[in-house]
Design a protein around this motif. Structure first.
Motif, PDB file in Angstrom:
ATOM      1  N   UNK A 126       0.833  -1.200   0.000  1.00  0.00           N
ATOM      2  CA  UNK A 126       0.000   0.000   0.000  1.00  0.00           C
ATOM      3  C   UNK A 126       0.868   1.251   0.000  1.00  0.00           C
ATOM      4  N   UNK A 127       0.256   2.387  -0.301  1.00  0.00           N
ATOM      5  CA  UNK A 127       0.967   3.658  -0.309  1.00  0.00           C
ATOM      6  C   UNK A 127       1.523   3.956   1.072  1.00  0.00           C
ATOM      7  N   UNK A 128       2.733   4.507   1.100  1.00  0.00           N
ATOM      8  CA  UNK A 128       3.418   4.802   2.358  1.00  0.00           C
ATOM      9  C   UNK A 128       2.624   5.758   3.235  1.00  0.00           C
ATOM     10  N   UNK A 129       1.921   6.724   2.662  1.00  0.00           N
ATOM     11  CA  UNK A 129       1.211   7.735   3.427  1.00  0.00           C
ATOM     12  C   UNK A 129      -0.107   7.286   4.031  1.00  0.00           C
ATOM     13  N   UNK A 130      -0.496   6.053   3.821  1.00  0.00           N
ATOM     14  CA  UNK A 130      -1.754   5.556   4.390  1.00  0.00           C
ATOM     15  C   UNK A 130      -1.618   5.460   5.912  1.00  0.00           C
ATOM     16  N   UNK A 131      -2.466   6.177   6.667  1.00  0.00           N
ATOM     17  CA  UNK A 131      -2.353   6.134   8.125  1.00  0.00           C
ATOM     18  C   UNK A 131      -2.469   4.712   8.675  1.00  0.00           C
ATOM     19  N   UNK A 132      -1.680   4.417   9.695  1.00  0.00           N
ATOM     20  CA  UNK A 132      -1.601   3.070  10.239  1.00  0.00           C
ATOM     21  C   UNK A 132      -2.911   2.617  10.875  1.00  0.00           C
ATOM     22  N   UNK A 133      -3.583   3.453  11.612  1.00  0.00           N
ATOM     23  CA  UNK A 133      -4.806   3.062  12.309  1.00  0.00           C
ATOM     24  C   UNK A 133      -6.048   3.056  11.444  1.00  0.00           C
ATOM     25  N   UNK A 134      -5.924   3.448  10.196  1.00  0.00           N
ATOM     26  CA  UNK A 134      -7.072   3.550   9.302  1.00  0.00           C
ATOM     27  C   UNK A 134      -7.574   2.168   8.901  1.00  0.00           C
ATOM     28  N   UNK A 135      -8.873   1.940   9.045  1.00  0.00           N
ATOM     29  CA  UNK A 135      -9.458   0.680   8.583  1.00  0.00           C
ATOM     30  C   UNK A 135      -9.545   0.710   7.067  1.00  0.00           C
ATOM     31  N   UNK A 136      -9.266  -0.404   6.462  1.00  0.00           N
ATOM     32  CA  UNK A 136      -9.241  -0.510   5.012  1.00  0.00           C
ATOM     33  C   UNK A 136     -10.334  -1.456   4.546  1.00  0.00           C
ATOM     34  N   UNK A 137     -10.644  -1.402   3.261  1.00  0.00           N
ATOM     35  CA  UNK A 137     -11.519  -2.355   2.597  1.00  0.00           C
ATOM     36  C   UNK A 137     -10.741  -2.961   1.456  1.00  0.00           C
ATOM     37  N   UNK A 138     -11.005  -4.216   1.151  1.00  0.00           N
ATOM     38  CA  UNK A 138     -10.470  -4.821  -0.067  1.00  0.00           C
ATOM     39  C   UNK A 138     -11.660  -5.137  -0.961  1.00  0.00           C
ATOM     40  N   UNK A 139     -11.498  -4.824  -2.252  1.00  0.00           N
ATOM     41  CA  UNK A 139     -12.593  -4.983  -3.204  1.00  0.00           C
ATOM     42  C   UNK A 139     -12.072  -5.590  -4.491  1.00  0.00           C
ATOM     43  N   UNK A 140     -12.895  -6.421  -5.122  1.00  0.00           N
ATOM     44  CA  UNK A 140     -12.483  -6.955  -6.419  1.00  0.00           C
ATOM     45  C   UNK A 140     -12.510  -5.852  -7.474  1.00  0.00           C
ATOM     46  N   UNK A 141     -11.695  -5.998  -8.471  1.00  0.00           N
ATOM     47  CA  UNK A 141     -11.694  -5.040  -9.563  1.00  0.00           C
ATOM     48  C   UNK A 141     -12.195  -5.738 -10.817  1.00  0.00           C
ATOM     49  N   UNK A 142     -13.047  -5.064 -11.536  1.00  0.00           N
ATOM     50  CA  UNK A 142     -13.572  -5.576 -12.792  1.00  0.00           C
ATOM     51  C   UNK A 142     -13.291  -4.527 -13.846  1.00  0.00           C
ATOM     52  N   UNK A 143     -12.405  -4.843 -14.776  1.00  0.00           N
ATOM     53  CA  UNK A 143     -12.037  -3.934 -15.865  1.00  0.00           C
ATOM     54  C   UNK A 143     -11.628  -2.564 -15.346  1.00  0.00           C
ATOM     55  N   UNK A 144     -10.858  -2.537 -14.249  1.00  0.00           N
ATOM     56  CA  UNK A 144     -10.317  -1.293 -13.729  1.00  0.00           C
ATOM     57  C   UNK A 144     -11.240  -0.502 -12.814  1.00  0.00           C
ATOM     58  N   UNK A 145     -12.447  -0.964 -12.549  1.00  0.00           N
ATOM     59  CA  UNK A 145     -13.352  -0.257 -11.639  1.00  0.00           C
ATOM     60  C   UNK A 145     -13.675  -1.168 -10.468  1.00  0.00           C
ATOM     61  N   UNK A 146     -13.653  -0.595  -9.282  1.00  0.00           N
ATOM     62  CA  UNK A 146     -13.917  -1.403  -8.095  1.00  0.00           C
ATOM     63  C   UNK A 146     -15.414  -1.526  -7.858  1.00  0.00           C
ATOM     64  N   UNK A 147     -15.803  -2.621  -7.248  1.00  0.00           N
ATOM     65  CA  UNK A 147     -17.199  -2.831  -6.896  1.00  0.00           C
ATOM     66  C   UNK A 147     -17.296  -2.933  -5.383  1.00  0.00           C
ATOM     67  N   UNK A 148     -18.167  -2.129  -4.786  1.00  0.00           N
ATOM     68  CA  UNK A 148     -18.237  -2.076  -3.323  1.00  0.00           C
ATOM     69  C   UNK A 148     -19.172  -3.119  -2.725  1.00  0.00           C
ATOM     70  N   UNK A 149     -19.957  -3.827  -3.540  1.00  0.00           N
ATOM     71  CA  UNK A 149     -20.894  -4.795  -2.979  1.00  0.00           C
ATOM     72  C   UNK A 149     -20.202  -6.025  -2.416  1.00  0.00           C
ATOM     73  N   UNK A 150     -18.962  -6.290  -2.798  1.00  0.00           N
ATOM     74  CA  UNK A 150     -18.222  -7.437  -2.275  1.00  0.00           C
ATOM     75  C   UNK A 150     -17.063  -7.008  -1.377  1.00  0.00           C
TER      76      UNK A 150
END
Length: 163
Positions: free
Chosen positions: A126-150
């Motif tokens: 991940x990018x170095x500047x991402x704050x350590x305590x920040x909660x993240x999400x992982x999402x599948x990518x379909x043709x370069x666009x992320x989908x938030x339903x999964x």
């Protein structure tokens, strides 16, 4: 193990395990695999390979200027983290999914495993500047666009600290 010694080795083993168990232990230990947790932009500083894989006093080699510049003057642009994934999510994370922070892409998932104690885990760059305590999400990518339903929630643990 030689084929004629296989029966003896298996008999001496306390509890043999397969490659999935080994992968889960590798991911939990934060050991990146070349080609899976790295890409064409990865530099050794990002994944903790300075020392075990790169000699800083060796003669000329490809990428030496970049390595020396980051070692002496700066910080790498990304860092390796262990993601503790939400085990109650309906789906499973996969290699190549985007790591999102506040609906912005900040990285990509590499190795994914199911650990016997930690549950679902993954390595991500991940990018170095991402704050350590920040909660993240992982999402599948379909043709370069992320989908938030999964999307699957993830907490990060820094493996390779970049000052």
């Amino acid at each position: 193990v030689r084929r004629d010694d296989l029966a003896r080795v298996l008999a001496d083993a306390d509890s043999p395990a397969g490659t999935w168990a080994w992968e889960a232990l590798r991911v939990a230990a934060g050991i990146p695999r070349a080609g899976l947790d790295t890409d064409n932009r990865t530099i050794p500083h990002e994944v903790g390979w300075i020392g075990p894989a790169v000699h800083l006093s060796k003669g000329c080699y490809r990428g030496q200027e970049t390595i020396a510049r980051v070692q002496n003057l700066g910080r790498p642009p990304r860092r390796l983290v262990l993601l503790n994934l939400d085990g109650s999510a309906p789906g499973q994370c996969a290699t190549g999914w985007q790591v999102m922070a506040e609906d912005r892409p900040v990285g990509v998932v590499g190795s994914v495993a199911q650990h016997f104690e930690l549950g679902p885990i993954a390595l991500a760059t991940i990018k170095r500047g991402t704050p350590v305590g920040l909660d993240l999400d992982v999402r599948p990518t379909v043709a370069g666009t992320e989908t938030s339903d999964q999307a699957i929630s993830a907490a990060q643990e820094i493996i390779v600290a970049v000052a």
